[in-house]
Design a protein around this motif. Structure first.
Motif, mmCIF file in Angstrom:
data_model
loop_
_atom_site.group_PDB
_atom_site.id
_atom_site.type_symbol
_atom_site.label_atom_id
_atom_site.label_comp_id
_atom_site.label_asym_id
_atom_site.label_seq_id
_atom_site.Cartn_x
_atom_site.Cartn_y
_atom_site.Cartn_z
ATOM 1 N N GLY A 41 0.824 -1.203 0.000
ATOM 2 C CA GLY A 41 0.000 0.000 0.000
ATOM 3 C C GLY A 41 0.863 1.260 0.000
ATOM 4 O O GLY A 41 1.921 1.297 0.617
ATOM 5 N N GLN A 42 0.408 2.294 -0.716
ATOM 6 C CA GLN A 42 1.118 3.576 -0.801
ATOM 7 C C GLN A 42 2.572 3.386 -1.262
ATOM 8 O O GLN A 42 3.523 3.780 -0.590
ATOM 9 C CB GLN A 42 1.109 4.297 0.554
ATOM 10 C CG GLN A 42 -0.281 4.685 1.044
ATOM 11 C CD GLN A 42 -0.257 5.199 2.487
ATOM 12 O OE1 GLN A 42 -0.728 4.521 3.392
ATOM 13 N NE2 GLN A 42 0.276 6.378 2.699
ATOM 14 N N VAL A 43 2.739 2.805 -2.435
ATOM 15 C CA VAL A 43 4.072 2.508 -2.974
ATOM 16 C C VAL A 43 4.935 3.761 -3.053
ATOM 17 O O VAL A 43 6.127 3.739 -2.758
ATOM 18 C CB VAL A 43 3.954 1.877 -4.389
ATOM 19 C CG1 VAL A 43 5.303 1.848 -5.091
ATOM 20 C CG2 VAL A 43 3.411 0.463 -4.276
ATOM 21 N N LEU A 44 4.342 4.892 -3.441
ATOM 22 C CA LEU A 44 5.126 6.099 -3.680
ATOM 23 C C LEU A 44 5.446 6.873 -2.404
ATOM 24 O O LEU A 44 6.197 7.833 -2.441
ATOM 25 C CB LEU A 44 4.393 7.024 -4.667
ATOM 26 C CG LEU A 44 4.204 6.449 -6.075
ATOM 27 C CD1 LEU A 44 3.510 7.451 -6.975
ATOM 28 C CD2 LEU A 44 5.538 6.041 -6.689
ATOM 29 N N ASP A 45 4.853 6.464 -1.273
ATOM 30 C CA ASP A 45 5.174 7.114 -0.002
ATOM 31 C C ASP A 45 6.302 6.339 0.659
ATOM 32 O O ASP A 45 6.086 5.249 1.189
ATOM 33 C CB ASP A 45 3.937 7.170 0.918
ATOM 34 C CG ASP A 45 2.883 8.129 0.395
ATOM 35 O OD1 ASP A 45 3.242 8.985 -0.435
ATOM 36 O OD2 ASP A 45 1.724 8.008 0.796
ATOM 37 N N SER A 46 7.513 6.895 0.609
ATOM 38 C CA SER A 46 8.687 6.149 1.057
ATOM 39 C C SER A 46 8.908 6.243 2.565
ATOM 40 O O SER A 46 9.513 5.368 3.163
ATOM 41 C CB SER A 46 9.935 6.660 0.321
ATOM 42 O OG SER A 46 10.048 8.064 0.445
ATOM 43 N N MET A 47 8.449 7.314 3.205
ATOM 44 C CA MET A 47 8.675 7.501 4.642
ATOM 45 C C MET A 47 7.593 6.798 5.454
ATOM 46 O O MET A 47 6.423 6.819 5.086
ATOM 47 C CB MET A 47 8.621 8.990 4.994
ATOM 48 C CG MET A 47 9.908 9.738 4.819
ATOM 49 S SD MET A 47 9.707 11.375 5.561
ATOM 50 C CE MET A 47 9.949 12.395 4.145
ATOM 51 N N ILE A 75 4.138 6.163 -22.705
ATOM 52 C CA ILE A 75 4.908 6.348 -21.464
ATOM 53 C C ILE A 75 4.157 7.349 -20.581
ATOM 54 O O ILE A 75 3.889 8.472 -20.992
ATOM 55 C CB ILE A 75 6.332 6.880 -21.758
ATOM 56 C CG1 ILE A 75 7.135 5.869 -22.582
ATOM 57 C CG2 ILE A 75 7.056 7.214 -20.453
ATOM 58 C CD1 ILE A 75 7.430 4.564 -21.858
ATOM 59 N N PHE A 76 3.788 6.882 -19.373
ATOM 60 C CA PHE A 76 3.142 7.768 -18.390
ATOM 61 C C PHE A 76 4.199 8.224 -17.383
ATOM 62 O O PHE A 76 4.945 7.398 -16.844
ATOM 63 C CB PHE A 76 2.055 7.019 -17.606
ATOM 64 C CG PHE A 76 0.825 6.682 -18.400
ATOM 65 C CD1 PHE A 76 0.640 7.152 -19.690
ATOM 66 C CD2 PHE A 76 -0.179 5.885 -17.837
ATOM 67 C CE1 PHE A 76 -0.509 6.840 -20.406
ATOM 68 C CE2 PHE A 76 -1.320 5.568 -18.545
ATOM 69 C CZ PHE A 76 -1.489 6.044 -19.840
ATOM 70 N N ASN A 77 4.254 9.520 -17.125
ATOM 71 C CA ASN A 77 5.048 10.045 -16.013
ATOM 72 C C ASN A 77 4.075 10.583 -14.967
ATOM 73 O O ASN A 77 3.473 11.634 -15.154
ATOM 74 C CB ASN A 77 5.980 11.164 -16.482
ATOM 75 C CG ASN A 77 7.171 10.631 -17.247
ATOM 76 O OD1 ASN A 77 7.854 9.721 -16.797
ATOM 77 N ND2 ASN A 77 7.421 11.190 -18.421
ATOM 78 N N LEU A 78 3.903 9.820 -13.881
ATOM 79 C CA LEU A 78 3.021 10.240 -12.789
ATOM 80 C C LEU A 78 3.857 11.005 -11.768
ATOM 81 O O LEU A 78 4.802 10.462 -11.185
ATOM 82 C CB LEU A 78 2.369 9.008 -12.143
ATOM 83 C CG LEU A 78 1.684 9.211 -10.787
ATOM 84 C CD1 LEU A 78 0.599 10.275 -10.855
ATOM 85 C CD2 LEU A 78 1.097 7.905 -10.266
ATOM 86 N N VAL A 79 3.538 12.276 -11.566
ATOM 87 C CA VAL A 79 4.229 13.102 -10.562
ATOM 88 C C VAL A 79 3.330 13.175 -9.334
ATOM 89 O O VAL A 79 2.289 13.834 -9.355
ATOM 90 C CB VAL A 79 4.524 14.519 -11.119
ATOM 91 C CG1 VAL A 79 5.267 15.351 -10.075
ATOM 92 C CG2 VAL A 79 5.330 14.436 -12.408
ATOM 93 N N ASP A 80 3.727 12.477 -8.270
ATOM 94 C CA ASP A 80 2.924 12.434 -7.041
ATOM 95 C C ASP A 80 3.303 13.632 -6.186
ATOM 96 O O ASP A 80 4.457 13.769 -5.777
ATOM 97 C CB ASP A 80 3.203 11.134 -6.291
ATOM 98 C CG ASP A 80 2.252 10.930 -5.127
ATOM 99 O OD1 ASP A 80 1.134 11.454 -5.183
ATOM 100 O OD2 ASP A 80 2.637 10.262 -4.155
ATOM 101 N N THR A 81 2.357 14.525 -5.940
ATOM 102 C CA THR A 81 2.658 15.787 -5.266
ATOM 103 C C THR A 81 2.202 15.782 -3.811
ATOM 104 O O THR A 81 1.246 15.083 -3.472
ATOM 105 C CB THR A 81 1.948 16.966 -5.969
ATOM 106 O OG1 THR A 81 0.528 16.752 -5.874
ATOM 107 C CG2 THR A 81 2.339 17.054 -7.423
ATOM 108 N N PRO A 82 2.846 16.578 -2.942
ATOM 109 C CA PRO A 82 2.311 16.766 -1.586
ATOM 110 C C PRO A 82 0.923 17.401 -1.672
ATOM 111 O O PRO A 82 0.620 18.115 -2.630
ATOM 112 C CB PRO A 82 3.306 17.732 -0.928
ATOM 113 C CG PRO A 82 4.522 17.693 -1.776
ATOM 114 C CD PRO A 82 4.069 17.353 -3.163
ATOM 115 N N GLY A 83 0.099 17.154 -0.649
ATOM 116 C CA GLY A 83 -1.255 17.699 -0.695
ATOM 117 C C GLY A 83 -1.494 18.836 0.276
ATOM 118 O O GLY A 83 -2.479 19.533 0.178
ATOM 119 N N HIS A 84 -0.572 19.033 1.237
ATOM 120 C CA HIS A 84 -0.846 20.002 2.303
ATOM 121 C C HIS A 84 -0.409 21.403 1.924
ATOM 122 O O HIS A 84 0.551 21.604 1.188
ATOM 123 C CB HIS A 84 -0.139 19.559 3.589
ATOM 124 C CG HIS A 84 -0.664 20.229 4.813
ATOM 125 N ND1 HIS A 84 -0.183 21.440 5.240
ATOM 126 C CD2 HIS A 84 -1.635 19.888 5.694
ATOM 127 C CE1 HIS A 84 -0.824 21.800 6.339
ATOM 128 N NE2 HIS A 84 -1.708 20.872 6.637
#
Length: 600
Positions: A41-47, A75-84
């Protein structure tokens, strides 16, 4: 290099807990970027902190290969951004790295404050937006009502919104096709001088600073000399690659529209700031990409080790965190009450919480944090301007012309039942109402508020009076002139610098009385009475007294002349007066901690 027509760069825009990371997981699964045993779960959240709180703190990118229904590979480039809101500048830079966004809205909750703020960021970046309603598998989902909300509040056409459940995977295939069909391909000239946007950067102990980039023009290749146009730093690039989501090193260059990473043996993260432009030192671009600004801390607080022996460990820990976060600043500070520590600057209260949690978790430090304060702009009579980070540094009032404090524009979305108490809270905090609109049973209120009042206890009280239903987001709007005063706390006539604070004149008396009452309970009784006073300049605005411990000097008198008793009492009174003149109050550590500590 990838053909431009086969590239799609996009981000997912959502409020906290609306399913952004879950949808990203499903997209990664559909593209086969990770094997089933590697998925979590939450692969892109490393911390760990990100995964526990369900928030994204650092921007991440992933390069995915997708075979569409038309038979072509994309080719998809997904940029996962902070939300706060604390990281709104990083969000704006991440948005500039994309051409489109998926606007993800919870079909049970509807549009919330950060949905609004981040959707406007996407509109400002001129994105093509695909509306996606998540959690339609839940019984409480109301997709038709939420579509109306999106159209009324955001002004976006939601008639062809996609209905999905990111948890079960229903409708995700339609999202993949919509990315191909409805989002535009990037543009750019690979023969032009290099222009690449720095999306994020972090420190790796083996590689130095790793810089996440989006190439706008030209080619980014190994061996080139990269010049950071904002900071002027020049470094030779020793590797170029992409995250898929594991790092993959490329021998060929990254072309226009592509998102990847570079390493160049950079030792200081301040050389690679978010939003800067990278160009080739041998063939530089004429001008950098617009919008770059160095990050400026807006909230400050003191950090002190609970045990003075931990000071070197705290200094080392802050230095290591600074390697990964250029927006975090600290400098040494010496407090009369708390000893040696550091004055630290943050982007906002969430940023402060994250740094505090990391110091506790990663470095096992027991810390004392003073109440957060903001930066004031102080105009002197000689025309000079200084920034005031610490009330103890306030100059002689005769030198001061006027003060300015930072203001914010706050957007609060709240159920109609709780609107009255929310308006009352905003008014108490010196707010100025700009807008009030209704969408069904929910109200959206826009207020201008002083940041000083928001960092004190605003968010906690907002959540309490709305039972957790209110959502809150804000933008900085600049500095405004205000009637601010420095309030000193005096113990037995001596000013205590560590307890000084900046307050608005209208609230000084209430704040001073509350602080004096708290100190009265905590300072132990002496042989003589102790005065605790709050003062503005030479005027005392609040006072509490710690009563003296009184020895019964009449105990040995079993009768006799009253003048004998009076003589003993007068002698005691004179002794206590002399004590008060020469006595020094040793204020216990606990009293300072209770007065200074952040209310949690």
């Amino acid at each position: 290099m990838t053909e431009l027509a086969r590239l799609r760069n996009f981000s997912i825009v959502a409020h906290i807990d609306h399913g952004k990371s879950t949808l990203a997981d499903r997209i990664i699964e559909r593209c086969g970027a990770l094997e089933a045993r590697e998925m979590r779960g939450q692969v892109l959240d490393s911390m760990d902190l990100e995964r526990e709180r369900g928030i994204t703190i650092k921007a991440q990118t992933v390069r995915l290969k997708y075979t569409a229904a038309d038979g072509h590979d994309y080719i998809f480039n997904l940029v996962d951004t902070p939300g706060h809101v604390d990281f709104s500048y990083e969000v704006s830079r991440s948005m500039r790295a994309c051409e489109g966004s998926l606007l993800l809205v919870d079909a049970t909750q509807g549009v919330e404050a950060q949905t609004l703020a981040n959707a406007y960021q996407a509109i400002d970046a001129d994105h093509e937006i695909v509306v996606v309603l998540n959690k339609i598998d839940l019984p409480a989902a109301e997709p038709e009502q939420i579509k109306e909300q999106i159209e009324d509040i955001l002004g976006l056409d939601a008639a062809d919104a996609l209905l999905i459940s990111a948890k079960t995977g229903d409708g995700v295939d339609a999202v993949m096709e919509a990315i191909v069909e409805r989002l535009p391909a990037p543009a750019g000239d690979d023969e032009a001088p290099l222009k690449a946007l720095v999306v994020d950067s972090w420190y790796d102990p083996y590689l130095g600073v790793v810089t996440l980039v989006r190439v706008k023009e030209g080619r980014l290749q190994k061996g080139a000399r990269a010049r950071f146009m904002g900071t002027g730093a020049v470094h030779p690039i020793d590797r170029v690659g992409v995250f898929s989501p594991k790092p993959v090193v490329f021998e060929e260059p990254l072309g226009p529209g592509e998102v990847g990473f570079i390493t160049a043996g950079i030792k200081d993260i301040a050389d690679a700031q978010v939003g800067d432009t990278i160009t080739d030192d041998r063939r530089p671009a004429d001008a950098p990409l617009p919008g770059f600004r160095p990050s400026q801390p807006v909230v400050f607080c003191g950090m002190f080790p609970a045990d003075g022996a931990d000071y070197p460990a705290l200094r080392d820990a802050l230095g290591k965190l600074r390697l990964n976060d250029a927006s975090f600043a600290f400098e040494p500070e010496n407090s009369q009450a708390l000893g040696f520590g550091f004055r630290c600057g943050f982007l906002g209260l969430l940023h402060l919480e994250i740094i505090q949690a990391r110091l506790d978790r990663e470095f096992d430090l027991d810390l004392v944090l003073t109440a957060p304060s903001v930066v004031y702009r102080l105009h002197k009579r000689d025309g000079s301007v200084m920034e005031l980070h610490n009330p103890a540094d306030f100059p002689d009032p005769t030198q001061v012309d006027y003060l300015e404090e930072p203001w914010i524009k706050a957007t609060i979305i709240v159920p109609d039942d709780y609107l009255g108490p929310v308006l009352q809270l905003c008014t108490e905090k010196r707010g100025v109402q700009d807008e009030l609109t209704y969408v069904g049973a929910r109200a959206m209120v826009v207020y201008r508020l002083p940041l000083n009042e928001v960092v004190y206890d605003f968010y906690d009280r907002l959540k309490s009076i709305s039972r957790g239903y209110a959502s809150f987001d804000y933008d900085m709007v600049g500095f405004e002139r205000s009637d601010l005063v420095k309030m000193d706390i005096m113990i037995n006539g001596d000013r205590v610098d560590s307890l000084a604070l900046m307050v608005h004149r209208s609230m000084a008396e209430a704040r001073g009385r509350a602080l004096c009452e708290r100190l009265q309970e905590l300072i132990p009784r002496q042989q003589y009475q102790v005065a605790i006073q709050a003062a503005i300049g030479g005027k005392v605005i609040a006072r509490e007294t710690v009563k003296a411990m009184r020895k019964d000097v009449l105990a040995k008198c079993y009768g006799g002349d009253v003048t004998r008793k009076r003589k003993l009492l007068e002698k005691q009174k004179a002794g206590k007066k002399r004590m008060r003149q020469f006595g020094k109050i040793e204020i216990p550590q606990e009293a300072f901690l209770a007065a200074l500590k952040m209310e949690t």
